[in-house]
Scaffold this motif. Structure first.
Motif, mmCIF file in Angstrom:
data_model
loop_
_atom_site.group_PDB
_atom_site.id
_atom_site.type_symbol
_atom_site.label_atom_id
_atom_site.label_comp_id
_atom_site.label_asym_id
_atom_site.label_seq_id
_atom_site.Cartn_x
_atom_site.Cartn_y
_atom_site.Cartn_z
ATOM 1 N N SER A 129 13.217 -24.954 -0.435
ATOM 2 C CA SER A 129 11.800 -24.965 -0.058
ATOM 3 C C SER A 129 10.868 -24.591 -1.215
ATOM 4 C CB SER A 129 11.551 -24.028 1.119
ATOM 5 O OG SER A 129 11.604 -22.669 0.715
ATOM 6 N N ILE A 130 11.402 -23.952 -2.231
ATOM 7 C CA ILE A 130 10.559 -23.592 -3.378
ATOM 8 C C ILE A 130 10.838 -24.485 -4.591
ATOM 9 C CG2 ILE A 130 10.186 -21.213 -2.643
ATOM 10 C CD1 ILE A 130 12.309 -20.387 -4.681
ATOM 11 N N GLY A 131 11.529 -25.585 -4.366
ATOM 12 C CA GLY A 131 11.727 -26.576 -5.417
ATOM 13 C C GLY A 131 13.026 -26.488 -6.179
ATOM 14 N N MET A 132 13.921 -25.626 -5.758
ATOM 15 C CA MET A 132 15.222 -25.518 -6.420
ATOM 16 C C MET A 132 16.191 -26.502 -5.768
ATOM 17 S SD MET A 132 15.642 -21.448 -7.025
ATOM 18 C CE MET A 132 14.367 -20.519 -7.842
ATOM 19 N N HIS A 133 16.037 -27.774 -6.150
ATOM 20 C CA HIS A 133 16.830 -28.831 -5.525
ATOM 21 C C HIS A 133 18.162 -29.077 -6.219
ATOM 22 C CE1 HIS A 133 13.542 -29.835 -2.882
ATOM 23 N NE2 HIS A 133 12.735 -29.729 -3.918
ATOM 24 N N CYS A 134 18.461 -28.311 -7.223
ATOM 25 C CA CYS A 134 19.677 -28.548 -8.012
ATOM 26 C C CYS A 134 20.767 -27.532 -7.667
ATOM 27 C CB CYS A 134 19.350 -28.486 -9.498
ATOM 28 S SG CYS A 134 18.580 -26.931 -9.984
ATOM 29 N N LEU A 135 20.838 -27.103 -6.435
ATOM 30 C CA LEU A 135 21.778 -26.045 -6.059
ATOM 31 C C LEU A 135 23.237 -26.426 -6.264
ATOM 32 C CD1 LEU A 135 20.112 -24.671 -2.810
ATOM 33 C CD2 LEU A 135 20.002 -23.752 -5.127
ATOM 34 N N GLY A 136 23.540 -27.693 -6.257
ATOM 35 C CA GLY A 136 24.920 -28.115 -6.422
ATOM 36 C C GLY A 136 25.362 -28.267 -7.862
ATOM 37 N N CYS A 137 24.420 -28.254 -8.788
ATOM 38 C CA CYS A 137 24.815 -28.466 -10.184
ATOM 39 C C CYS A 137 25.436 -27.188 -10.755
ATOM 40 C CB CYS A 137 23.643 -28.957 -11.022
ATOM 41 S SG CYS A 137 22.549 -27.700 -11.655
ATOM 42 N N PRO A 138 26.413 -27.338 -11.617
ATOM 43 C CA PRO A 138 27.117 -26.167 -12.155
ATOM 44 C C PRO A 138 26.203 -25.153 -12.836
ATOM 45 C CG PRO A 138 28.289 -28.168 -12.713
ATOM 46 C CD PRO A 138 26.982 -28.585 -12.093
ATOM 47 N N ALA A 139 25.171 -25.612 -13.526
ATOM 48 C CA ALA A 139 24.287 -24.688 -14.234
ATOM 49 C C ALA A 139 23.543 -23.782 -13.261
ATOM 50 C CB ALA A 139 23.299 -25.451 -15.106
#
Length: 66
Positions: free
Chosen positions: A25-35
């Protein structure tokens, strides 16, 4: 669990994946990426221009309500 600025996002999601929508909801759409899974909450907030204290309040409130 109490989430702090130094808590690793991957550890948070491993313990409680119901918190993922808060990150999304705050724009962190990359939760699945290793970094992102290795970033601390504070590092992610800096990258995404999010107030860390506000995010921590939301996350910890949801953990307590859990």
């Amino acid at each position: 669990m109490t989430i702090t600025r130094d808590t690793i996002i991957g550890d948070i999601l491993d313990q409680d994946n119901s918190l993922a929508p808060i990150f999304l909801s705050i724009g962190m759409h990359c939760l699945g990426c290793p970094a992102s899974r290795g970033e601390t909450v504070e590092q992610a907030c800096m990258v995404h221009g999010v107030d860390c204290d506000s995010l921590l309040e939301k996350l910890n409130a949801n953990v307590k309500a859990g």
